[in-house]
Design a protein around this motif. Structure first.
Motif, PDB file in Angstrom:
ATOM      1  N   LEU A 110      23.577 -16.394  16.652  1.00 57.97           N
ATOM      2  CA  LEU A 110      22.250 -16.529  17.243  1.00 57.97           C
ATOM      3  C   LEU A 110      21.743 -15.187  17.735  1.00 57.97           C
ATOM      4  N   THR A 111      20.441 -14.937  17.571  1.00 54.62           N
ATOM      5  CA  THR A 111      19.777 -13.830  18.259  1.00 54.62           C
ATOM      6  C   THR A 111      18.500 -14.367  18.903  1.00 54.62           C
ATOM      7  N   ASN A 112      18.081 -13.703  19.980  1.00 53.78           N
ATOM      8  CA  ASN A 112      16.799 -14.027  20.590  1.00 53.78           C
ATOM      9  C   ASN A 112      15.672 -13.375  19.804  1.00 53.78           C
ATOM     10  N   PHE A 113      14.500 -13.963  19.869  1.00 53.16           N
ATOM     11  CA  PHE A 113      13.321 -13.407  19.209  1.00 53.16           C
ATOM     12  C   PHE A 113      12.572 -12.550  20.222  1.00 53.16           C
ATOM     13  N   ARG A 114      12.239 -11.325  19.838  1.00 53.99           N
ATOM     14  CA  ARG A 114      11.545 -10.426  20.761  1.00 53.99           C
ATOM     15  C   ARG A 114      10.106 -10.872  20.946  1.00 53.99           C
ATOM     16  N   GLU A 115       9.748 -11.203  22.168  1.00 56.36           N
ATOM     17  CA  GLU A 115       8.397 -11.670  22.486  1.00 56.36           C
ATOM     18  C   GLU A 115       8.125 -11.406  23.958  1.00 56.36           C
ATOM     19  N   THR A 116       6.870 -11.460  24.337  1.00 54.03           N
ATOM     20  CA  THR A 116       6.491 -11.087  25.704  1.00 54.03           C
ATOM     21  C   THR A 116       6.333 -12.283  26.626  1.00 54.03           C
TER      22      THR A 116
ATOM     23  N   PHE B  87      22.083 -30.489  10.168  1.00 53.14           N
ATOM     24  CA  PHE B  87      21.929 -29.935  11.515  1.00 53.14           C
ATOM     25  C   PHE B  87      20.562 -29.274  11.671  1.00 53.14           C
ATOM     26  N   ALA B  88      20.120 -28.556  10.654  1.00 51.73           N
ATOM     27  CA  ALA B  88      18.811 -27.912  10.706  1.00 51.73           C
ATOM     28  C   ALA B  88      17.697 -28.945  10.855  1.00 51.73           C
ATOM     29  N   GLU B  89      17.816 -30.055  10.158  1.00 54.52           N
ATOM     30  CA  GLU B  89      16.811 -31.117  10.269  1.00 54.52           C
ATOM     31  C   GLU B  89      16.767 -31.684  11.675  1.00 54.52           C
ATOM     32  N   GLU B  90      17.915 -31.771  12.322  1.00 61.37           N
ATOM     33  CA  GLU B  90      17.972 -32.251  13.707  1.00 61.37           C
ATOM     34  C   GLU B  90      17.315 -31.263  14.658  1.00 61.37           C
ATOM     35  N   ILE B  91      17.654 -29.982  14.508  1.00 58.02           N
ATOM     36  CA  ILE B  91      17.129 -28.946  15.402  1.00 58.02           C
ATOM     37  C   ILE B  91      15.629 -28.758  15.212  1.00 58.02           C
TER      38      ILE B  91
ATOM     39  N   ASN C   4      12.946 -21.028  24.022  1.00 58.70           N
ATOM     40  CA  ASN C   4      12.303 -19.741  23.788  1.00 58.70           C
ATOM     41  C   ASN C   4      12.672 -19.262  22.392  1.00 58.70           C
ATOM     42  N   GLY C   5      12.014 -18.188  21.936  1.00 54.88           N
ATOM     43  CA  GLY C   5      12.170 -17.770  20.551  1.00 54.88           C
ATOM     44  C   GLY C   5      13.612 -17.471  20.167  1.00 54.88           C
ATOM     45  N   PHE C   6      14.034 -17.991  19.015  1.00 55.78           N
ATOM     46  CA  PHE C   6      15.405 -17.768  18.565  1.00 55.78           C
ATOM     47  C   PHE C   6      15.490 -17.671  17.050  1.00 55.78           C
ATOM     48  N   ASN C   7      16.566 -17.028  16.610  1.00 58.58           N
ATOM     49  CA  ASN C   7      17.003 -17.022  15.212  1.00 58.58           C
ATOM     50  C   ASN C   7      18.419 -17.580  15.192  1.00 58.58           C
TER      51      ASN C   7
ATOM     52  N   ILE D 183      17.466 -20.816  10.721  1.00 55.51           N
ATOM     53  CA  ILE D 183      16.517 -21.626  11.488  1.00 55.51           C
ATOM     54  C   ILE D 183      15.849 -20.734  12.526  1.00 55.51           C
ATOM     55  N   THR D 184      14.533 -20.777  12.604  1.00 60.03           N
ATOM     56  CA  THR D 184      13.826 -20.041  13.646  1.00 60.03           C
ATOM     57  C   THR D 184      12.660 -20.865  14.158  1.00 60.03           C
ATOM     58  N   ASN D 185      12.360 -20.731  15.431  1.00 64.18           N
ATOM     59  CA  ASN D 185      11.157 -21.380  15.965  1.00 64.18           C
ATOM     60  C   ASN D 185       9.996 -20.401  16.088  1.00 64.18           C
ATOM     61  N   ARG D 186      10.141 -19.236  15.439  1.00 66.65           N
ATOM     62  CA  ARG D 186       9.057 -18.247  15.368  1.00 66.65           C
ATOM     63  C   ARG D 186       8.912 -17.776  13.911  1.00 66.65           C
ATOM     64  N   PRO D 187       8.566 -18.679  12.987  1.00 66.08           N
ATOM     65  CA  PRO D 187       8.475 -18.272  11.576  1.00 66.08           C
ATOM     66  C   PRO D 187       7.263 -17.387  11.321  1.00 66.08           C
ATOM     67  N   ARG D 188       7.355 -16.596  10.265  1.00 65.77           N
ATOM     68  CA  ARG D 188       6.185 -15.828   9.819  1.00 65.77           C
ATOM     69  C   ARG D 188       5.103 -16.799   9.373  1.00 65.77           C
ATOM     70  N   ASP D 189       3.863 -16.317   9.355  1.00 63.48           N
ATOM     71  CA  ASP D 189       2.747 -17.152   8.925  1.00 63.48           C
ATOM     72  C   ASP D 189       3.013 -17.709   7.526  1.00 63.48           C
ATOM     73  N   GLY D 190       2.877 -19.010   7.395  1.00 61.79           N
ATOM     74  CA  GLY D 190       3.040 -19.643   6.088  1.00 61.79           C
ATOM     75  C   GLY D 190       4.472 -19.943   5.702  1.00 61.79           C
ATOM     76  N   GLU D 191       5.443 -19.538   6.512  1.00 62.23           N
ATOM     77  CA  GLU D 191       6.843 -19.787   6.193  1.00 62.23           C
ATOM     78  C   GLU D 191       7.380 -20.962   6.994  1.00 62.23           C
ATOM     79  N   LYS D 192       8.516 -21.485   6.563  1.00 64.97           N
ATOM     80  CA  LYS D 192       9.099 -22.678   7.170  1.00 64.97           C
ATOM     81  C   LYS D 192      10.020 -22.316   8.328  1.00 64.97           C
ATOM     82  N   LEU D 193      10.296 -23.324   9.166  1.00 63.00           N
ATOM     83  CA  LEU D 193      11.252 -23.151  10.247  1.00 63.00           C
ATOM     84  C   LEU D 193      12.671 -23.023   9.713  1.00 63.00           C
ATOM     85  N   VAL D 194      12.937 -23.656   8.574  1.00 70.81           N
ATOM     86  CA  VAL D 194      14.284 -23.736   8.020  1.00 70.81           C
ATOM     87  C   VAL D 194      14.291 -23.142   6.621  1.00 70.81           C
ATOM     88  N   THR D 195      15.247 -22.232   6.361  1.00 71.32           N
ATOM     89  CA  THR D 195      15.327 -21.545   5.071  1.00 71.32           C
ATOM     90  C   THR D 195      16.774 -21.488   4.599  1.00 71.32           C
TER      91      THR D 195
END
Length: 269
Positions: A65-71, A97-101, A109-112, A126-138
């Motif tokens: 896991l890593t945190n997502f850099r945000e303000t 597991f990804a479907e559950e999360i 807060n933002g994570f990878n 899995i990320t809750n800060r995807p790029r525009d147009g991209e999915k949460l799960v890849t």
């Protein structure tokens, strides 16, 4: 803030190889690499949140896991460190597991998060800060990938430096076993920093400058902040696991911990 580089399902001897730096305040209470109370889970532990940033288990499960850099941040958000632990202690496939999360990402807060099962050859990002147009799960493809505090394989300069350095080491050490500890120290203790135009410009430039190295060390008003541990996790094709950690202890000294084991039930469990 953390950074890791990993090789996934693209080497005949090493289906998985990861180097990961964990960055945190030096005063934050942390337990070094060890087997957890269940006897199945291996990793360090954040004694404040109770979770982990990197772990594996006896059945070939991996999570980091890593945190997502945000303000901004969510008040009373759930602890992100429990996400890797939940996967390691579950019976779900990475996809399940990804479907559950995916249903609860707004609580954090933002994570990878990367979860994998080495013998099913399944790895999910899995990320809750995807790029525009991209999915949460890849689905993560075979090859070399870098994860820091933006999306997977984002072209931050330090991510590109790490990928280039790692790739060069793989080329230099073709054939047979890798000198993993030497390779890790070659690329993960890099203190080269970027100039202002190259910075991500999420935080103020003076902060971004100090965070732009692979190995981080910053004096802050709240206390020293930086790389608290450097880890190497390798899994060989026959299920041999080596988990090495160099850990900054509370007394300011660096200590080493290593665990070896062979994955049990080398099928999907």
């Amino acid at each position: 803030m953390c950074i890791g580089v990993f090789l996934w399902q693209s080497h005949p001897l090493y289906p998985f190889l990861l180097f990961l730096n964990r960055d945190e305040y030096h005063y934050r209470e942390t337990e070094a690499l060890r087997w957890w109370e269940d006897g199945e889970t291996l990793g360090g532990r954040d004694l404040v949140g109770g979770g982990t940033w990197l772990g594996c288990n006896r059945h070939g499960r991996i999570a980091f896991l890593t945190n997502f850099r945000e303000t901004s941040s969510i008040p009373d958000a759930k602890s992100r460190g429990h996400l890797p632990l939940r996967f390691l202690q579950s019976q779900k496939s990475p996809v399940e597991f990804a479907e559950e999360i995916e249903k609860e990402v707004s609580l954090y807060n933002g994570f990878n998060l990367v979860v994998a099962h080495v013998f099913s050859k399944s790895m999910i990002y899995i990320t809750n800060r995807p790029r525009d147009g991209e999915k949460l799960v890849t689905l993560v493809s075979p090859g070399i990938h870098v994860l820091s505090n933006a999306n997977l394989d984002s072209p931050w300069p330090k991510c590109l430096r790490l990928k280039d350095g790692f790739s060069q080491l793989l080329t230099l050490n073709q054939g047979g076993e890798f000198p993993v500890k030497t390779m890790m120290e070659e690329v993960m203790i890099d203190t080269v920093k970027d100039q202002e135009p190259e910075l991500p410009h999420v935080y103020p430039p003076e902060t971004e400058y100090h965070l732009s190295s692979i190995f981080v060390n910053i004096p802050r008003p709240a206390g020293s902040y930086g790389t608290r541990s450097i880890s190497a996790l390798t899994i060989k094709s026959l299920g041999e696991v080596c988990f090495y950690e160099k850990h900054l202890d509370q007394d300011g000294s660096w200590k080493e911990h290593t665990q070896h084991f062979v994955i049990q039930n080398q099928s999907f469990t």
